[in-house]
Write a protein that holds these residues in place. Structure first.
Motif, PDB file in Angstrom:
ATOM      1  N   PHE A 153      -9.421   2.503   1.887  1.00 45.47           N
ATOM      2  CA  PHE A 153      -9.260   3.329   3.072  1.00 45.47           C
ATOM      3  C   PHE A 153      -9.862   4.722   2.895  1.00 45.47           C
ATOM      4  CE2 PHE A 153      -6.480   1.043   5.996  1.00 45.47           C
ATOM      5  CZ  PHE A 153      -6.096  -0.033   5.211  1.00 45.47           C
ATOM      6  N   GLY A 154     -10.355   5.259   4.003  1.00 48.02           N
ATOM      7  CA  GLY A 154     -10.770   6.642   4.048  1.00 48.02           C
ATOM      8  C   GLY A 154      -9.568   7.548   4.250  1.00 48.02           C
ATOM      9  N   GLU A 198       4.811   7.234   1.931  1.00 49.31           N
ATOM     10  CA  GLU A 198       5.182   6.114   2.793  1.00 49.31           C
ATOM     11  C   GLU A 198       4.565   4.843   2.217  1.00 49.31           C
ATOM     12  OE1 GLU A 198       4.728   6.850   6.948  1.00 49.31           O
ATOM     13  OE2 GLU A 198       6.196   5.276   7.387  1.00 49.31           O
ATOM     14  N   LEU A 203      -7.699   5.496  10.912  1.00 51.57           N
ATOM     15  CA  LEU A 203      -8.097   5.177   9.539  1.00 51.57           C
ATOM     16  C   LEU A 203      -9.227   4.162   9.542  1.00 51.57           C
ATOM     17  CD1 LEU A 203      -4.534   4.967   8.062  1.00 51.57           C
ATOM     18  CD2 LEU A 203      -6.313   6.485   7.220  1.00 51.57           C
ATOM     19  N   TYR A 247       0.851  -1.182   0.000  1.00 50.84           N
ATOM     20  CA  TYR A 247       0.000   0.000   0.000  1.00 50.84           C
ATOM     21  C   TYR A 247       0.897   1.246   0.000  1.00 50.84           C
ATOM     22  CZ  TYR A 247      -4.304  -2.529   1.287  1.00 50.84           C
ATOM     23  OH  TYR A 247      -5.405  -3.344   1.296  1.00 50.84           O
ATOM     24  N   PHE A 296       0.224  -5.299   9.068  1.00 53.82           N
ATOM     25  CA  PHE A 296       1.012  -4.312   8.341  1.00 53.82           C
ATOM     26  C   PHE A 296       2.435  -4.219   8.883  1.00 53.82           C
ATOM     27  CE2 PHE A 296      -1.954  -2.082   5.583  1.00 53.82           C
ATOM     28  CZ  PHE A 296      -3.181  -2.457   6.100  1.00 53.82           C
ATOM     29  N   GLY A 297       3.371  -3.933   7.985  1.00 51.34           N
ATOM     30  CA  GLY A 297       4.719  -3.584   8.402  1.00 51.34           C
ATOM     31  C   GLY A 297       4.748  -2.157   8.931  1.00 51.34           C
ATOM     32  N   SER A 298       5.909  -1.742   9.408  1.00 46.85           N
ATOM     33  CA  SER A 298       6.029  -0.422  10.035  1.00 46.85           C
ATOM     34  C   SER A 298       6.199   0.714   9.028  1.00 46.85           C
ATOM     35  CB  SER A 298       7.202  -0.414  11.011  1.00 46.85           C
ATOM     36  OG  SER A 298       8.382  -0.801  10.338  1.00 46.85           O
ATOM     37  N   LEU A 330      -4.632   5.003   2.958  1.00 46.71           N
ATOM     38  CA  LEU A 330      -3.785   4.106   2.180  1.00 46.71           C
ATOM     39  C   LEU A 330      -4.467   3.732   0.876  1.00 46.71           C
ATOM     40  CD1 LEU A 330      -2.639   3.831   5.115  1.00 46.71           C
ATOM     41  CD2 LEU A 330      -2.051   1.485   4.487  1.00 46.71           C
ATOM     42  N   PHE A 374       3.722   0.724   2.677  1.00 50.05           N
ATOM     43  CA  PHE A 374       3.484  -0.321   3.665  1.00 50.05           C
ATOM     44  C   PHE A 374       3.329  -1.675   2.987  1.00 50.05           C
ATOM     45  CE2 PHE A 374       2.958   2.130   7.494  1.00 50.05           C
ATOM     46  CZ  PHE A 374       2.559   3.376   7.049  1.00 50.05           C
ATOM     47  N   GLN A 401       0.851   5.483   1.056  1.00 49.24           N
ATOM     48  CA  GLN A 401       0.154   6.531   1.794  1.00 49.24           C
ATOM     49  C   GLN A 401       0.828   7.872   1.523  1.00 49.24           C
ATOM     50  OE1 GLN A 401       0.401   6.447   6.135  1.00 49.24           O
ATOM     51  NE2 GLN A 401      -1.676   7.241   6.298  1.00 49.24           N
ATOM     52  N   GLY A 428       6.055   5.940  12.823  1.00 50.99           N
ATOM     53  CA  GLY A 428       7.056   4.878  12.838  1.00 50.99           C
ATOM     54  C   GLY A 428       6.493   3.490  13.055  1.00 50.99           C
ATOM     55  N   GLN A 429       5.180   3.399  13.101  1.00 53.97           N
ATOM     56  CA  GLN A 429       4.562   2.083  13.268  1.00 53.97           C
ATOM     57  C   GLN A 429       3.609   1.842  12.115  1.00 53.97           C
ATOM     58  OE1 GLN A 429       3.088   0.985  17.146  1.00 53.97           O
ATOM     59  NE2 GLN A 429       4.147   2.696  18.126  1.00 53.97           N
ATOM     60  N   GLY A 430       3.328   0.605  11.911  1.00 59.74           N
ATOM     61  CA  GLY A 430       2.320   0.280  10.909  1.00 59.74           C
ATOM     62  C   GLY A 430       0.939   0.518  11.460  1.00 59.74           C
ATOM     63  N   LEU A 431      -0.045   0.059  10.746  1.00 58.65           N
ATOM     64  CA  LEU A 431      -1.423   0.188  11.198  1.00 58.65           C
ATOM     65  C   LEU A 431      -1.760  -0.962  12.138  1.00 58.65           C
ATOM     66  CD1 LEU A 431      -1.278   1.832   8.502  1.00 58.65           C
ATOM     67  CD2 LEU A 431      -3.692   1.259   8.206  1.00 58.65           C
TER      68      LEU A 431
END
Lengths: 113, 114
Positions: free
Chosen positions: B105-106, A88, B90, A36, A103-105, A44, A90, A38, B40-43
């Protein structure tokens, strides 16, 4: 349990240069794989997904990814990036028959003119 | 145009207050999801709903609540029990909860607790 590792938190590249964003996953069962994108302050958008068949998957905006089962990788590539690719990215994994996506970071791609 | 709308785009809340984030979709999708995104983190999945009047906890449901009274709507309430609610939220939907279905996604709601 499944997990996703994006090895680079940031990747700077020059405009028109090639780029590879790395993604490795771990799972004891078969999975589906996703990338994905973003853009700043947005949701996303799906770039591409691997469900089955050919291991080379082509997506939108000139991106492609290759599924490598032996290396448990799903790296994203583009032969020539544009300023508009700044975003970004993902990587995500989903166990077959599961509702949840892991999801990855994320990897922040910055393009230098 | 079909899509997912989230409102408001930015939301400020005082500590100790509950707040509700809106998510509406006109894609006729059965499944809807709420994610939280931190720098710095994913969802991370908060709650998801596979069908009207049904929902399941995700990985970080504590301090949150949802309802799914209508197919097109899946509001998220951030309660005062959520210890660190400042984040980007999200909402997503998919045709079904099947694993091959794409999640759409919104645009997100950025919540800041003052």
């Amino acid at each position: 349990a499944q997990s996703v590792t994006q090895l680079d938190s940031q990747v700077p590249v020059f405009e028109e240069a090639p780029v590879e964003l790395r993604c490795n996953y771990s799972s004891s069962v078969s999975v589906y794989l996703f990338w994905y994108v973003q853009y700043p302050n947005q949701g996303l958008q799906l770039l591409l997904k691997y469900l089955s068949g050919s291991t080379l998957v082509k997506g939108i905006n000139g991106f492609e990814a290759e599924f490598n089962k032996s290396q448990t990788s799903f790296h994203l590539r583009k032969p020539s990036v544009h300023i508009s690719d700044t975003a970004e990215y993902f990587c995500a994994v989903r166990r077959i028959s599961a509702s949840k996506i892991i999801f990855g970071s994320g990897t922040r791609l910055s393009i230098r003119p | 145009d079909g899509g997912i709308t989230q409102s408001p785009k930015y939301l400020f809340r005082k500590e100790g207050q509950n707040v509700t984030l809106s998510c509406e979709q006109n894609l006729n999708h059965d499944a809807m999801y709420w994610y939280r995104q931190d720098p710095g983190q994913g969802l991370r999945l908060i709650y998801y709903s596979q069908i009207v009047n049904d929902f399941q906890k995700g990985d970080i449901a504590e301090g949150y609540s949802v309802s799914r009274e209508k197919k097109e709507s899946f509001p998220l309430t951030v309660t005062s029990a959520q210890k660190n609610p400042t984040a980007f939220y999200l909402c997503a939907s998919s045709e079904t909860s099947g694993s091959t279905d794409t999640q759409y996604f919104g645009p997100g709601t950025r919540l800041t607790v003052l």
